[in-house]
Write a protein that holds these residues in place. Structure first.
Motif, short mmCIF file in Angstrom:
data_model
loop_
_atom_site.label_atom_id
_atom_site.label_comp_id
_atom_site.label_asym_id
_atom_site.label_seq_id
_atom_site.Cartn_x
_atom_site.Cartn_y
_atom_site.Cartn_z
N PRO A 74 54.70 33.95 108.40
CA PRO A 74 53.53 33.16 108.56
C PRO A 74 53.05 31.13 107.87
O PRO A 74 52.57 30.80 109.04
CB PRO A 74 52.40 33.61 108.07
CG PRO A 74 52.69 33.84 106.84
CD PRO A 74 54.15 34.65 106.98
N GLY A 75 54.33 30.71 107.74
CA GLY A 75 54.43 29.68 106.71
C GLY A 75 55.62 28.31 107.71
O GLY A 75 55.48 27.03 106.99
N VAL A 76 56.49 29.06 108.48
CA VAL A 76 57.80 28.21 108.65
C VAL A 76 57.34 27.80 110.14
O VAL A 76 58.34 26.65 110.07
CB VAL A 76 59.05 29.21 108.84
CG1 VAL A 76 58.96 30.06 109.79
CG2 VAL A 76 60.23 28.31 109.16
N ALA A 77 56.83 27.93 111.17
CA ALA A 77 56.36 27.42 112.50
C ALA A 77 54.77 27.18 112.91
O ALA A 77 53.62 27.33 111.98
CB ALA A 77 56.95 27.97 113.43
N VAL A 78 54.46 25.93 113.28
CA VAL A 78 53.17 26.05 113.78
C VAL A 78 53.40 25.31 114.97
O VAL A 78 54.15 25.28 116.05
CB VAL A 78 52.80 24.51 113.33
CG1 VAL A 78 52.49 24.40 111.80
CG2 VAL A 78 53.76 23.33 113.31
N GLY A 79 52.37 26.28 116.09
CA GLY A 79 52.19 25.95 117.28
C GLY A 79 51.28 24.21 118.05
O GLY A 79 50.69 24.21 117.48
N LEU A 80 52.29 23.57 118.68
CA LEU A 80 51.87 22.15 119.00
C LEU A 80 51.20 22.33 120.57
O LEU A 80 51.25 22.90 121.06
CB LEU A 80 52.74 21.25 119.49
CG LEU A 80 52.41 20.13 119.35
CD1 LEU A 80 53.81 19.13 119.52
CD2 LEU A 80 52.24 19.73 121.47
#
Length: 172
Positions: A74-80
């Motif tokens: 839950p911490g490596v990627a973010v949604g733009l």
């Protein structure tokens, strides 16, 4: 133009930016405007990755990133997204400035990937590639031709798997 972090005083203007930027039909609010409100209300909008563009004292653009899950992480990627610019300010560099800003901030915060659903013709200029090249699968297989990711300094080839946006995205 000034790019700065969004403040609570900007919320109404941000809603307006997305309502106007994505308007497809007169009198109908596009889903992107309430999406930002929901992400914020549910605590999934990452405040350190929410930026506004200011011109002549007013908000003319906005970009944000929200929490996401890549595989079991839950911490490596973010949604733009969304990225919105008032129509009168299209093709003036506002969108590009916002994308460069949010990518730099996400990199500084230690994320490995920024993921989005969008036009490859636009986002490829910022280093986005189709997620299939990175072993990342979209929530909906029909998105594959437009589902993209930008690797950042903390990216590792092991960052692969199914991508999952914050819950508000599943309601649009």
């Amino acid at each position: 133009m000034l790019i700065r972090r969004e403040s609570p005083d900007d919320h109404a203007a941000v809603h307006t930016v997305h309502a106007e930027a994505f308007r497809r039909e007169a009198g109908v609010t596009p889903v992107e405007a309430p999406l930002v409100d929901e992400l914020r209300a549910e605590g999934d909008l990452i405040s350190a990755l929410s930026f506004v563009a200011i011109r002549d004292g007013g908000v003319v653009g906005h970009v944000c990133c929200s929490t996401a899950r890549l595989g079991d992480d839950p911490g490596v990627a973010v949604g733009l997204g969304p990225l919105g610019v008032l129509p009168a300010h299209h093709r003036t560099g506002v969108g590009s400035a916002l994308v460069h800003t949010v990518l730099g901030a996400a990199d500084a915060l230690g994320y490995g990937l920024v993921v989005l659903l969008g036009d490859p013709g636009y986002y490829s200029r910022f280093g986005f590639v189709l997620t299939s090249a990175l072993g990342v699968t979209p929530p909906d297989p029909a998105w594959a031709r437009h589902f993209q990711a930008r690797t950042l300094t903390a990216y590792q080839p092991a960052h692969r798997g199914a991508f999952e946006y914050a819950p508000a995205f599943s309601r649009i």
